[in-house]
Scaffold this motif. Structure first.
Motif, PDB file in Angstrom:
ATOM      1  N   ILE A  75       0.858  -1.182   0.000  1.00 40.67           N
ATOM      2  CA  ILE A  75       0.000   0.000   0.000  1.00 40.67           C
ATOM      3  C   ILE A  75       0.890   1.226   0.000  1.00 40.67           C
ATOM      4  O   ILE A  75       1.746   1.369   0.876  1.00 40.67           O
ATOM      5  N   ASP A  76       0.681   2.088  -0.981  1.00 43.32           N
ATOM      6  CA  ASP A  76       1.468   3.313  -0.999  1.00 43.32           C
ATOM      7  C   ASP A  76       0.702   4.410  -0.272  1.00 43.32           C
ATOM      8  O   ASP A  76      -0.520   4.490  -0.361  1.00 43.32           O
ATOM      9  N   CYS A  77       1.431   5.196   0.466  1.00 44.56           N
ATOM     10  CA  CYS A  77       0.851   6.314   1.218  1.00 44.56           C
ATOM     11  C   CYS A  77       1.537   7.607   0.796  1.00 44.56           C
ATOM     12  O   CYS A  77       1.890   8.448   1.622  1.00 44.56           O
ATOM     13  N   VAL A  78       1.753   7.738  -0.506  1.00 41.37           N
ATOM     14  CA  VAL A  78       2.364   8.950  -1.054  1.00 41.37           C
ATOM     15  C   VAL A  78       1.253   9.944  -1.381  1.00 41.37           C
ATOM     16  O   VAL A  78       0.071   9.578  -1.428  1.00 41.37           O
ATOM     17  N   PRO A  79       1.603  11.220  -1.607  1.00 38.63           N
ATOM     18  CA  PRO A  79       0.569  12.215  -1.916  1.00 38.63           C
ATOM     19  C   PRO A  79      -0.330  11.781  -3.074  1.00 38.63           C
ATOM     20  O   PRO A  79       0.108  11.116  -4.017  1.00 38.63           O
ATOM     21  N   ASP A  80      -1.590  12.184  -3.001  1.00 38.71           N
ATOM     22  CA  ASP A  80      -2.593  11.811  -4.006  1.00 38.71           C
ATOM     23  C   ASP A  80      -2.476  12.717  -5.229  1.00 38.71           C
ATOM     24  O   ASP A  80      -3.377  13.482  -5.545  1.00 38.71           O
ATOM     25  N   GLU A  81      -1.334  12.608  -5.890  1.00 38.30           N
ATOM     26  CA  GLU A  81      -1.039  13.374  -7.109  1.00 38.30           C
ATOM     27  C   GLU A  81      -0.626  12.392  -8.188  1.00 38.30           C
ATOM     28  O   GLU A  81       0.094  11.430  -7.914  1.00 38.30           O
ATOM     29  N   LEU A  82      -1.050  12.643  -9.395  1.00 42.70           N
ATOM     30  CA  LEU A  82      -0.817  11.707 -10.490  1.00 42.70           C
ATOM     31  C   LEU A  82       0.655  11.339 -10.634  1.00 42.70           C
ATOM     32  O   LEU A  82       0.998  10.164 -10.732  1.00 42.70           O
ATOM     33  N   GLU A  83       1.545  12.316 -10.643  1.00 42.56           N
ATOM     34  CA  GLU A  83       2.967  12.030 -10.852  1.00 42.56           C
ATOM     35  C   GLU A  83       3.526  11.151  -9.742  1.00 42.56           C
ATOM     36  O   GLU A  83       4.287  10.211 -10.007  1.00 42.56           O
ATOM     37  N   SER A  84       3.151  11.451  -8.498  1.00 42.74           N
ATOM     38  CA  SER A  84       3.639  10.648  -7.368  1.00 42.74           C
ATOM     39  C   SER A  84       3.132   9.222  -7.448  1.00 42.74           C
ATOM     40  O   SER A  84       3.885   8.256  -7.245  1.00 42.74           O
ATOM     41  N   THR A 107      -8.827   9.551  -3.907  1.00 45.73           N
ATOM     42  CA  THR A 107     -10.205   9.956  -4.161  1.00 45.73           C
ATOM     43  C   THR A 107     -10.315  10.645  -5.509  1.00 45.73           C
ATOM     44  O   THR A 107     -11.409  10.899  -5.979  1.00 45.73           O
ATOM     45  N   ARG A 108      -9.180  10.933  -6.119  1.00 44.57           N
ATOM     46  CA  ARG A 108      -9.178  11.730  -7.351  1.00 44.57           C
ATOM     47  C   ARG A 108      -8.718  10.982  -8.586  1.00 44.57           C
ATOM     48  O   ARG A 108      -9.064  11.374  -9.699  1.00 44.57           O
ATOM     49  N   LEU A 109      -7.928   9.955  -8.419  1.00 46.60           N
ATOM     50  CA  LEU A 109      -7.285   9.325  -9.566  1.00 46.60           C
ATOM     51  C   LEU A 109      -7.971   8.015  -9.951  1.00 46.60           C
ATOM     52  O   LEU A 109      -8.511   7.311  -9.103  1.00 46.60           O
ATOM     53  N   SER A 110      -7.889   7.696 -11.223  1.00 43.21           N
ATOM     54  CA  SER A 110      -8.479   6.467 -11.752  1.00 43.21           C
ATOM     55  C   SER A 110      -7.521   5.298 -11.535  1.00 43.21           C
ATOM     56  O   SER A 110      -6.374   5.337 -11.997  1.00 43.21           O
ATOM     57  N   ILE A 111      -7.995   4.262 -10.874  1.00 42.51           N
ATOM     58  CA  ILE A 111      -7.169   3.077 -10.703  1.00 42.51           C
ATOM     59  C   ILE A 111      -6.977   2.381 -12.047  1.00 42.51           C
ATOM     60  O   ILE A 111      -5.941   1.755 -12.281  1.00 42.51           O
ATOM     61  N   ALA A 112      -7.921   2.516 -12.942  1.00 45.80           N
ATOM     62  CA  ALA A 112      -7.760   1.930 -14.281  1.00 45.80           C
ATOM     63  C   ALA A 112      -6.569   2.557 -14.993  1.00 45.80           C
ATOM     64  O   ALA A 112      -5.775   1.854 -15.625  1.00 45.80           O
ATOM     65  N   ASP A 113      -6.421   3.870 -14.861  1.00 45.26           N
ATOM     66  CA  ASP A 113      -5.280   4.551 -15.484  1.00 45.26           C
ATOM     67  C   ASP A 113      -3.972   4.129 -14.839  1.00 45.26           C
ATOM     68  O   ASP A 113      -2.983   3.852 -15.527  1.00 45.26           O
ATOM     69  N   LEU A 114      -3.936   4.087 -13.503  1.00 45.18           N
ATOM     70  CA  LEU A 114      -2.713   3.683 -12.815  1.00 45.18           C
ATOM     71  C   LEU A 114      -2.365   2.234 -13.126  1.00 45.18           C
ATOM     72  O   LEU A 114      -1.207   1.906 -13.389  1.00 45.18           O
ATOM     73  N   ALA A 115      -3.349   1.359 -13.107  1.00 39.22           N
ATOM     74  CA  ALA A 115      -3.114  -0.060 -13.366  1.00 39.22           C
ATOM     75  C   ALA A 115      -2.599  -0.299 -14.778  1.00 39.22           C
ATOM     76  O   ALA A 115      -1.783  -1.193 -14.997  1.00 39.22           O
ATOM     77  N   SER A 116      -3.033   0.525 -15.726  1.00 41.29           N
ATOM     78  CA  SER A 116      -2.609   0.334 -17.115  1.00 41.29           C
ATOM     79  C   SER A 116      -1.126   0.619 -17.315  1.00 41.29           C
ATOM     80  O   SER A 116      -0.558   0.242 -18.335  1.00 41.29           O
ATOM     81  N   PHE A 171     -16.689  -3.301  -2.888  1.00 42.04           N
ATOM     82  CA  PHE A 171     -15.943  -3.142  -4.132  1.00 42.04           C
ATOM     83  C   PHE A 171     -16.855  -2.572  -5.203  1.00 42.04           C
ATOM     84  O   PHE A 171     -18.008  -2.956  -5.313  1.00 42.04           O
ATOM     85  N   ALA A 172     -16.301  -1.632  -5.973  1.00 43.41           N
ATOM     86  CA  ALA A 172     -17.042  -1.018  -7.070  1.00 43.41           C
ATOM     87  C   ALA A 172     -16.084  -0.787  -8.235  1.00 43.41           C
ATOM     88  O   ALA A 172     -14.886  -0.588  -8.037  1.00 43.41           O
ATOM     89  N   LEU A 173     -16.641  -0.799  -9.417  1.00 48.15           N
ATOM     90  CA  LEU A 173     -15.852  -0.561 -10.619  1.00 48.15           C
ATOM     91  C   LEU A 173     -15.409   0.896 -10.673  1.00 48.15           C
ATOM     92  O   LEU A 173     -16.178   1.794 -10.334  1.00 48.15           O
ATOM     93  N   ASP A 174     -14.171   1.115 -11.083  1.00 49.60           N
ATOM     94  CA  ASP A 174     -13.633   2.462 -11.238  1.00 49.60           C
ATOM     95  C   ASP A 174     -14.580   3.301 -12.094  1.00 49.60           C
ATOM     96  O   ASP A 174     -15.064   2.825 -13.121  1.00 49.60           O
ATOM     97  N   PRO A 175     -14.887   4.525 -11.682  1.00 50.53           N
ATOM     98  CA  PRO A 175     -15.822   5.362 -12.446  1.00 50.53           C
ATOM     99  C   PRO A 175     -15.439   5.544 -13.917  1.00 50.53           C
ATOM    100  O   PRO A 175     -16.312   5.607 -14.771  1.00 50.53           O
ATOM    101  N   ALA A 176     -14.156   5.597 -14.223  1.00 47.00           N
ATOM    102  CA  ALA A 176     -13.726   5.748 -15.618  1.00 47.00           C
ATOM    103  C   ALA A 176     -14.161   4.536 -16.441  1.00 47.00           C
ATOM    104  O   ALA A 176     -14.609   4.676 -17.581  1.00 47.00           O
ATOM    105  N   GLU A 177     -14.046   3.346 -15.881  1.00 45.81           N
ATOM    106  CA  GLU A 177     -14.483   2.139 -16.597  1.00 45.81           C
ATOM    107  C   GLU A 177     -15.999   2.021 -16.593  1.00 45.81           C
ATOM    108  O   GLU A 177     -16.578   1.546 -17.560  1.00 45.81           O
ATOM    109  N   ALA A 178     -16.633   2.412 -15.510  1.00 45.11           N
ATOM    110  CA  ALA A 178     -18.087   2.332 -15.442  1.00 45.11           C
ATOM    111  C   ALA A 178     -18.735   3.224 -16.502  1.00 45.11           C
ATOM    112  O   ALA A 178     -19.736   2.854 -17.123  1.00 45.11           O
TER     113      ALA A 178
END
Length: 183
Positions: A75-84, A107-116, A171-178
């Motif tokens: 589990i990463d606990c780094v700032p909730d910023e895309l680059e980090s 709360t802001r980033l898509s897990i689908a984007d990060l996972a890709s 569990f819920a599907l990432d909003p970007a995929e939904a």
């Protein structure tokens, strides 16, 4: 398990996981953060629960590679910023064993984007929570965001983890995929 980042959320997760019977390796690039976490956890758990991480309890490491070498969950606990988040996901993906599930509070980033951006998109999950609300340690329901590729094994591991910490995971599907599925 590996926790990356020894700020308030990382310290709380390490404490909760150790109390839940997990072996925790806590990493931070800032030695001051690790020292602060060590003092906090010593006060909360006692010196016997700190050490080399050989059993349950918390050990402190200075590299991501040392933290994730044997981890089933990171589990990463780094700032909730895309680059980090992208940087840490790439490092975790490269250094952790293939079985390791990667989870990130956001709360802001898509897990689908990060996972890709990883070689393990089936093992990436977002924890839908503000870091500050998790660090308050109030148990209850906790939402995990998944992708259409998330494996049942990853869901099962996270379900067991959060239940041992006193949470009820949903569990819920990432909003970007939904949104794509709805079209």
């Amino acid at each position: 398990m590996a926790i990356i980042g020894a700020g308030p959320l990382g310290r709380w997760l390490a404490l909760a996981a150790a109390r839940g019977g997990f072996r925790v390796l806590l990493e931070d690039v800032m030695p001051h953060n690790l020292h602060h976490a060590q003092e906090y956890l010593r006060q909360q758990l006692g010196a016997e629960a700190l050490g080399d991480g050989g059993g349950t309890g918390v050990a402190f490491v200075s590299t991501i590679e040392d933290a994730v070498r044997e981890a089933d969950l990171a589990i990463d606990c780094v700032p909730d910023e895309l680059e980090s988040k992208l940087e840490i996901f790439c490092l975790l993906d490269r250094m952790a064993p293939p079985r390791t599930v990667l989870a990130t509070p956001t709360t802001r980033l898509s897990i689908a984007d990060l996972a890709s951006c990883t070689y393990r998109p089936d093992r990436c999950v977002a924890i839908e929570a503000e870091a500050s609300s998790l660090a308050d340690g109030v148990s209850g329901e906790i939402l995990m965001r998944t992708t259409s590729r998330t494996s049942g094994e990853a869901v099962a591991l996270l379900t067991r983890f959060w239940r041992r910490l006193g949470f009820t995971p949903t569990f819920a599907l990432d909003p970007a995929e939904a949104a794509i599925a709805d079209q």
